[in-house]
Write a protein that holds these residues in place. Structure first.
Motif, PDB file in Angstrom:
ATOM      1  N   ILE A 206      12.583  14.146 -90.794  1.00  0.00           N
ATOM      2  CA  ILE A 206      12.272  12.805 -91.275  1.00  0.00           C
ATOM      3  C   ILE A 206      11.854  12.791 -92.746  1.00  0.00           C
ATOM      4  CG2 ILE A 206       9.851  12.761 -90.532  1.00  0.00           C
ATOM      5  CD1 ILE A 206      11.004   9.816 -89.427  1.00  0.00           C
ATOM      6  N   PRO A 277      14.244   7.737 -85.262  1.00  0.00           N
ATOM      7  CA  PRO A 277      13.736   6.844 -86.323  1.00  0.00           C
ATOM      8  C   PRO A 277      14.706   6.719 -87.488  1.00  0.00           C
ATOM      9  CG  PRO A 277      12.094   8.514 -85.772  1.00  0.00           C
ATOM     10  CD  PRO A 277      13.316   8.826 -84.975  1.00  0.00           C
ATOM     11  N   GLU A 644       4.144  11.672 -80.473  1.00  0.00           N
ATOM     12  CA  GLU A 644       4.032  11.049 -81.783  1.00  0.00           C
ATOM     13  C   GLU A 644       2.868  11.674 -82.532  1.00  0.00           C
ATOM     14  OE1 GLU A 644       7.158   8.870 -80.943  1.00  0.00           O
ATOM     15  OE2 GLU A 644       6.220   9.180 -82.874  1.00  0.00           O
ATOM     16  N   LYS A 647       3.628  15.039 -83.712  1.00  0.00           N
ATOM     17  CA  LYS A 647       4.583  14.995 -84.799  1.00  0.00           C
ATOM     18  C   LYS A 647       3.888  14.626 -86.090  1.00  0.00           C
ATOM     19  CE  LYS A 647       8.471  12.662 -85.107  1.00  0.00           C
ATOM     20  NZ  LYS A 647       9.240  11.560 -84.555  1.00  0.00           N
ATOM     21  N   LEU A 735      -4.418   4.425 -83.236  1.00  0.00           N
ATOM     22  CA  LEU A 735      -3.485   3.487 -82.619  1.00  0.00           C
ATOM     23  C   LEU A 735      -2.048   3.681 -83.092  1.00  0.00           C
ATOM     24  CD1 LEU A 735      -5.127   0.039 -82.152  1.00  0.00           C
ATOM     25  CD2 LEU A 735      -3.869   1.397 -80.500  1.00  0.00           C
ATOM     26  N   ASP A 736      -1.921   4.283 -84.245  1.00  0.00           N
ATOM     27  CA  ASP A 736      -0.576   4.544 -84.790  1.00  0.00           C
ATOM     28  C   ASP A 736       0.334   5.144 -83.759  1.00  0.00           C
ATOM     29  OD1 ASP A 736      -2.076   4.285 -86.936  1.00  0.00           O
ATOM     30  OD2 ASP A 736      -1.050   5.841 -88.100  1.00  0.00           O
ATOM     31  N   ASP A 737      -0.297   5.963 -82.961  1.00  0.00           N
ATOM     32  CA  ASP A 737       0.542   6.881 -82.219  1.00  0.00           C
ATOM     33  C   ASP A 737       0.923   6.390 -80.851  1.00  0.00           C
ATOM     34  OD1 ASP A 737      -1.754   9.027 -83.638  1.00  0.00           O
ATOM     35  OD2 ASP A 737       0.259   8.626 -84.374  1.00  0.00           O
ATOM     36  N   CYS A 738       0.353   5.278 -80.473  1.00  0.00           N
ATOM     37  CA  CYS A 738       0.658   4.802 -79.130  1.00  0.00           C
ATOM     38  C   CYS A 738       1.817   3.847 -79.223  1.00  0.00           C
ATOM     39  CB  CYS A 738      -0.530   4.095 -78.526  1.00  0.00           C
ATOM     40  SG  CYS A 738      -1.988   5.067 -78.694  1.00  0.00           S
ATOM     41  N   GLU A 739       2.926   4.429 -79.230  1.00  0.00           N
ATOM     42  CA  GLU A 739       4.122   3.659 -79.489  1.00  0.00           C
ATOM     43  C   GLU A 739       4.274   2.475 -78.550  1.00  0.00           C
ATOM     44  OE1 GLU A 739       8.702   4.806 -80.421  1.00  0.00           O
ATOM     45  OE2 GLU A 739       7.377   6.171 -79.397  1.00  0.00           O
ATOM     46  N   SER A 742       1.818  -0.782 -78.198  1.00  0.00           N
ATOM     47  CA  SER A 742       1.712  -1.315 -79.546  1.00  0.00           C
ATOM     48  C   SER A 742       0.807  -2.522 -79.652  1.00  0.00           C
ATOM     49  CB  SER A 742       3.092  -1.646 -80.070  1.00  0.00           C
ATOM     50  OG  SER A 742       3.744  -2.482 -79.149  1.00  0.00           O
TER      51      SER A 742
END
Lengths: 971, 418
Positions: A206, A277, A644, A647, A735-739, A742
């Motif tokens: 990425i 992504p 996530e 990553k 919270l970013d990571d809890c796809e 959301s």
């Protein structure tokens, strides 16, 4: 000095004397001016090679601008002036030792670009040194130099592979793309070099620059094809081929029961997940690369994600659109159906694009959308662009052959076109009708009659010939008309075009055989005319036919079979796409586009029969795949959120390892030390540090033992408490990571308590994701936890009891749920817009449990986006009986807009409608099955007073929704 | 990868060539000229051509052909995208991408091409990085350059490629710190004869102009991000944040750039700002026809429609027009048969109308199809999809930047069938 030089120059180059003079001056400005003029000459393609001696002297010039231009010159002419070029080498060798990394890089770049065989050893040495340079930029340049040296001297391959191997291990994003490029050019067959770097490449991807991404993705596609198993293996042999199968979907479940379930290699999943992504990239080439990767590697249920991105490409640069259209024709079935309208044609599109779009529309046509497509085609037929009209008529023909239901409609439409004023249109229609009629001639004798009449008017030879052939072929269906047509044709025979003449002869012969009484004389007459025709082809044909059909004494055995020869049943032609048969090439490649193998094309290998397991162990790097999950279920939210997070950590890593980079923008609190080098197995320390993450991992770890040695989890832990803790932990995570969590937390319901379930507990939630196999179904995500001490096998559902109209798409059977593990699965239920429960039995290999799922009314809808005006308009149409209003007092904690939105959207799956006033919140949705609009308005007043209005055509839904929202807002 | 590049003008002159490997004779372009001859319209030249030894991949931009020569397998989109990037770079450097401009700046162009590819593989394509190595020409600098004799090559060595953020150079300084975002939406639509929407969707783009000191980390959030159906981002945008929170979090490039493009799907109802009442008819006899077009506001959300323009590609048989416009001017190009009616601002009280007669070539048959109308329009201060930026936050730097968001709606490919 300049004076001496120009004395021995030939006259042609006299013009360059002033340049030489300037180059020899000691003023930088003059040198620069001269170099600029020389470069301009090169750019125009003029020969400036005679200036070589004068230019090369300046290679050591202090002025950076002059130097740069001298480099440009050198790279262009060194090949032609090898001896003189050697003069400059020492300068570059000096440059390679410069403290400034950019000078080192540029010296290497120019040195490697000088195509002079004699310096190969110097280049080799320089590349080797640069490959271990501390600056990643220099290492990147070294990677670029590898293919240059290889093309100059392929003998160096072995040494170069060593360098490639070294650079492949490089952890910086800057180098990754370039070295993979070198790998592809020098040793694409050495797939073994990738194993160790596979996970690293996946994870770096990425952050690599766009061009590098394309190269890496293409390489990894090939790699994956050799290392992993076909994810569609259970769907009846051959991955891509079955991808086209449309009714496959239904049988899937049954088949899965029979065969051993396929478990995706975690590394395979890693690749799919990390490339996804990039579908959002601005670069069309990257999007295409990911699309082809998904096309060739993903389970067919997941391939659909690329459609949206590909349709986006369609809207970008015009040329992009063109090439891409070509290449995606073969992906087009099914997946692009929702985007049908994006392929509608505008009168201003260039013809080429029109034809390609038409091709796509034709490929997309099926029973459900055919009427829309035909209506659209109808507008195209009136176009002024006649080539396009012709293509449209052919497209209609193809639709008619593919979709039996509309054959008659199409035929009638085409027959109407026969009265069109444009001859081309008529001619094309005749040709297509001819092909269509061949399929069922007996039903359409009136059309044949109609066409027979056309012979008086139509002048286009191809069309006339087609009509004549048709009448001849089916003369038995039109016994009265056929001889008459022949009569007319005989009259005009001499004025016809050759192809028409040939068909007249054919018609005559066929009629002679079937109806010799009426046509004998006519046939003789026609054959006589043909006998003296100017065209020998026609003369030949006439002679041949006469011998065959007219019985004479001498006539051979053949004439007995004349009828069989002429009136044999001919197979109907298959109308097919001109773009067929290119799916054996890698999608999006040059070879695919041209449908011919281009030089350097790497075949995409077939999936291996069995996974080359031992190699997997080598796939080291960033210790990625330690956590293994059930990868069959893409909706498992924990798994992805956890991934996530990991990553995210990893993402920061390569940058940090880069000694030169100081400014790091990552705002993570994660400590760097956790990312130490020994990551092939997760270190004990790391486990402690990331306890919160580990909790997730453990929960998900079943079915396979992890690579890392770190965990050996006691199997029987009180899971209930763990999952509660888990929930809490979730909220602590960034919270970013809890796809999938959301915007709001999804409410979990219990389906089976662990006591009733004898150790098996099941929770479910409405994931609010569209359920891809069927749009009318509500997706229900179930989570199975095995709290027992023994394994549970063959978890599946049976005996579904439903109210009429309701339907269920069962979740795929879970073969094995080891003790202490958790699995998730998604099922779809069509509740028919009612809150009736769906009852079924949940079966394991030993037990059956009766369970039922009853949806809250709020889950029976899906959000739609309306503008304020549309909302008002729609609301205006749903007044009276369809409107329910309630007054309420808002809960104290729920008096701001944000809280209201939060609570309403939690209670019901609705989306916010933009609103000018801050006193009102509006929401809109549609019921899942019938698509009736559901409009919700919450108007707030002073001191927490509020008014709730629900407009919905379905009054029951409306009433229940009012209750639920009321409850949500007041408590 | 890319072996050579030839720039060819409209008339077929090769005015620039650049080779990244051995020199390839320009005679290779003959295959292209042949195809061009055949295609008649430059837009219709096939973008990928196969010759005995090479492949030619071409793009057509600004009346120029960018022709690249390829020898081995490479994804065609890779080359096409790269060629567009080259053209974009020229545009960015010189303000336009035309033959005259390229010829005037041939040395800079050559240096750019040298930097952008190494051995045929893209090296530096980020405008920020390039600008550090090769300065774009400005009027002031070209005056200075002629006086001092220096050129556009940067005299300090660039650092950009060495930072983690290839799109932003280090050490940016501004006295006025500002960040502007333009939300531009285009409506692509096809309306049928009766005015019903056959197909409509919205293409949006957020163009940013960011001039901020240091290394700012920006977060742009929307009121209604769920509106966006499909998005694509500048590489600077952190995809994870978007996935989880639907906010755009990024360290911006310096200067102008496209932050994101998005699409609002046709599944949602797209507001169509104007309606068109039209009546175009051709008579069987008398070689004439009648045209009557009226345009009125439909869903404009209370904003004024500006820059209204109607373009009609008339059938070949239409010789001349005799029309009166109640507002604006109209022109009819006899050669291309294009009728352009420049309406200007749409006044809801007094609807613009264009009517009159069309005279046809004598003896020509009545055209089969009525020409479709292409509408162009602009609405300031409105994003027709309803998308709204809610806030912009800056982290990592202490100063207070000046922020602004502007909305514009335009007609994209907006066609009314008649």
């Amino acid at each position: 000095m300049s004076v001496y030089i120009h004395s021995h120059m030939d006259p042609a180059s006299d013009v360059h004397d002033d340049l030489k003079e300037m180059l020899d001056s000691n003023k930088d400005s003059l040198k620069l001016e001269a170099m600029k003029r020389i470069v301009a000459m090169i750019a125009r393609g003029k020969n400036a090679s005679d200036l070589f001696p004068a230019v090369v002297k300046n290679v050591a010039c202090k002025n950076i601008e002059v130097k740069k231009l001298v480099y440009v010159y050198l790279v262009r002419y060194a090949e032609e002036q090898q001896d003189l070029a050697l003069l400059s080498i020492s300068t570059f060798q000096r440059g390679l030792k410069d403290p400034n990394q950019l000078i080192r890089a540029s010296a290497l770049r120019v040195l490697s670009s000088i195509r002079v065989t004699i310096i190969v050893p110097i280049m080799m040495l320089a590349i080797k040194e640069a490959a271990s340079d501390m600056s990643p930029y220099v290492r990147k340049t070294a990677a670029h130099a590898i293919p240059k040296l290889y093309s100059l001297d392929p003998e160096q391959k072995d040494q170069l592979i060593e360098v490639i191997e070294k650079l492949l291990a490089d952890k910086t994003t800057l180098v990754a793309g370039s070295v993979v490029m070198a790998f592809e050019e020098v040793c694409p067959e050495r797939i073994d070099l990738i194993h160790k770097n596979y996970r690293k490449l996946c994870n770096l991807l990425i952050d690599v620059e766009e061009w590098g991404q394309v190269v890496i993705i293409n390489m990894l596609t090939r790699y994956a094809r050799t290392q992993f198993l076909n994810p569609n293996i259970n769907e009846g042999g051959g991955g891509e081929k079955t991808f086209y199968g449309s009714d496959e979907e239904e049988d899937e479940d049954e088949e899965e029961k029979e065969k051993k379930p396929y478990v995706m290699d975690p590394d395979h999943r890693l690749l799919l997940r990390n490339t996804k992504p990039l579908l959002q990239s601005r670069n069309a080439a990257v999007v295409m690369a990911v699309a082809q990767l998904y096309f060739h590697l993903a389970p067919k249920a997941e391939v659909g994600v690329i459609a949206k991105a590909l349709v986006r490409l369609l809207r970008s640069h015009r040329f992009t659109q063109f090439t891409y259209l070509f290449s995606h024709l073969y992906v087009s079935q099914g997946m692009f159906e929702p985007y049908l309208k994006s392929f509608y044609i505008r009168s201003t599109d260039p013809t080429q694009i029109k034809v390609l779009k038409l091709e796509v529309l034709t490929n997309l046509a099926n029973e459900t959308n055919i009427s829309t497509i035909l209506r659209e085609f109808q507008t195209y037929i009136k176009s002024m662009d006649k080539d396009f009209v012709a293509a449209t008529i052919q497209a209609i023909g193809r639709c008619a052959t593919n979709i039996g239901e509309v054959r008659d409609t199409c035929l009638n439409g085409l027959v109407q076109l026969l009265s069109n004023r444009d001859e081309l249109v008529v001619a094309e229609s005749v040709v297509v009708i001819k092909k269509l009629l061949q399929m069922q001639p007996e039903k359409h004798s009136d059309i044949i009659k109609h066409m027979a009449k056309l012979t008086d008017n139509i002048q286009v030879p191809m069309a006339r010939a087609s009509i004549l052939w048709l009448i001849g072929e089916y003369c038995e269906h039109v016994p009265k008309i056929a001889p008459d047509v022949l009569r007319k044709m005989a009259k005009s025979f001499t004025n016809e075009e050759d192809i028409v003449k040939l068909q007249i002869i054919n018609l005559a012969a066929k009629l002679y055989l079937t109806n010799s009484k009426q046509t004998k004389l006519l046939t003789q007459y026609v054959l006589n005319l043909a006998k003296y025709d100017q065209n020998y082809d026609i003369r030949d044909r006439a002679r041949f036919i006469r011998q065959l059909i007219v019985p004479t004494e001498k006539s051979g055995a053949l004439s007995k079979y004349a009828k069989k020869l002429f009136l044999a049943l001919k197979p109907a032609p298959v109308l097919e796409s001109p773009f067929k048969d290119r799916d054996h090439f890698q999608l999006g490649s040059l070879s695919h586009l041209l449908n011919a193998k281009a030089g350097g094309y790497q075949e995409l290998p077939d999936w291996p029969e069995a996974a080359p397991d031992p190699l997997r162990a080598q796939r080291g790097g960033e210790g990625v795949c330690a956590g293994t999950f059930d990868l069959c279920f893409p909706f498992s939210s924990e798994q992805s959120s956890e991934e996530e997070e990991r990553k995210h950590e990893r993402k920061s890593k390569p940058r940090k390892s880069d000694s030169e980079s100081e400014s790091d923008e990552e705002e993570e609190s994660e400590s760097e030390s956790s990312q130490s080098e020994s990551e092939d197995s997760e270190s004990e320390a790391e486990v402690k540090k990331k306890k919160k993450v580990m909790i997730h991992r453990k929960r998900n770890r079943y079915r396979k033992k992890p690579y890392g040695a770190a965990e050996s989890k006691p199997p029987s832990k009180p899971v209930k408490t763990e999952s509660k803790k888990e929930k809490k932990e979730m909220s602590l995570l960034d919270l970013d990571d809890c796809e999938f969590f959301s915007s709001l937390a999804l409410k979990n319901y219990e389906l089976l308590h662990r006591i009733t379930g004898e150790g098996l507990s099941v929770e479910y939630c409405f994931s609010r994701q569209p359920f891809s196999p069927d749009g009318n179904m509500v997706a229900v995500q179930m989570q199975f936890t095995n709290n027992a001490t023994s394994d549970t096998k063959n978890l599946h559902m049976e005996d579904v009891k439903l109210q009429s109209g309701m339907r269920v798409k069962e979740f795929p059977e879970i073969e094995l749920l080891p003790a202490g593990e958790t699995a998730t699965a998604v099922m779809g239920i069509d509740f028919c817009d009612s809150t009736q429960a769906a009852n079924f039995q949940l079966c394991t290999h030993t037990r059956k449990f009766f369970v039922s799922i009853q949806p809250p009314v709020g889950e029976l809808m899906r959000p739609v986006f309306l503008t304020e005006n549309e909302f008002k308009k729609e609301q205006g149409q749903l007044m009276g009986m369809n409107e329910i209003t309630e007054r309420l007092t808002l809960d104290v904690k729920c008096r701001n807009e944000h809280a209201i939105v939060q609570r309403v959207t939690t209670a019901a799956n609705l989306s916010r409608v933009p609103c000018g006033s801050d006193k009102e919140c509006r929401f809109a949705g549609k019921t899942v099955t019938s698509g009736s609009l559901v409009l919700v308005t919450v108007a707030t007043k002073e001191e927490g007073a509020a008014q709730l209005t629900v407009n919905c055509e379905k009054m029951v839904i409306g009433t229940m929704l009012v209750k639920d929202i009321l409850l949500a807002l007041t408590q | 990868m890319i072996h050579s590049l030839f720039l060819i003008n409209h008339t077929g002159d090769i005015f620039l060539e650049k080779h990244w490997k051995s020199v390839i004779s320009r005679s290779v372009c003959d295959y292209f000229f042949e195809a061009k001859e055949k295609a008649v319209d430059p837009e219709n030249v096939p973008p990928v051509l196969q010759t005995p030894h090479h492949y030619l991949i071409t793009i057509y931009r600004g009346k120029l052909f960018f022709l690249s020569v390829i020898q081995t397998e490479v994804p065609p989109l890779f080359v096409i995208e790269f060629l567009h990037r080259v053209a974009d770079t020229f545009q960015d450097y010189f303000g336009e991408c035309s033959e005259v401009i390229i010829k005037d700046n041939v040395v800079t162009v050559y240096e750019l091409l040298e930097e952008m590819l190494d051995n045929g593989f893209p090296l530096a394509t980020e405008s920020n990085v390039l600008k550090e190595m090769i300065r774009p020409p400005t009027i002031l600098r070209s005056v200075v350059n002629t006086l001092t004799g220096s050129s556009n090559v940067g005299d300090t060595l660039p650092t950009g490629q060495l930072s983690n953020i290839p799109w932003r150079r280090a050490g940016v300084k501004y006295t006025n710190n500002e960040a502007y975002f333009d939300v531009i939406e285009e409506i692509d639509a096809i309306l049928d004869k009766s005015g019903t929407t056959v197909f409509a969707e919205i293409q949006g783009v957020i163009e940013a102009c960011v001039r901020l000191t240091g290394m700012p980390d920006l977060t742009l959030s929307f009121m209604n991000p769920r509106l966006l159906d499909d998005v694509s981002f500048h590489p600077c945008v952190r995809f994870k944040r978007w996935e989880s929170e639907r906010v755009l979090s990024f360290i911006p490039p310096d200067g102008n750039f496209t932050l994101m493009t998005y699409h609002v799907s046709s599944q949602n109802l797209v507001a169509i700002p104007v309606y068109v009442k039209q009546n175009i008819s051709f008579f069987e006899t008398g070689n004439c026809g009648r045209l009557d077009i009226t345009i009125g506001p439909k869903q404009t959300m209370g904003k004024t429609v500006e820059g209204l323009m109607v373009t009609v590609h008339m059938p070949k048989a239409v010789l001349s027009t005799n029309l009166t416009a109640s507002q604006g001017n109209y022109t009819y190009d006899l050669a291309t048969k294009v009728l352009v009616w420049d309406v200007g601002k749409l006044n809801p009280q007094k609807l613009p109308n264009l009517r009159g007669s069309l005279s046809m070539q004598a003896g020509a048959p009545k055209p089969e199809e009525n020409p479709s109308l292409n509408i162009d329009l602009k609405i300031q201060q409105l994003a027709i999809s309803g998308l709204k930026v809610s806030r912009l936050d800056m982290y990592g730097e202490k100063y207070k930047p000046f922020k602004g968001v502007k909305y514009v709606t335009k007609a994209g490919k907006f066609q009314v069938r008649t």
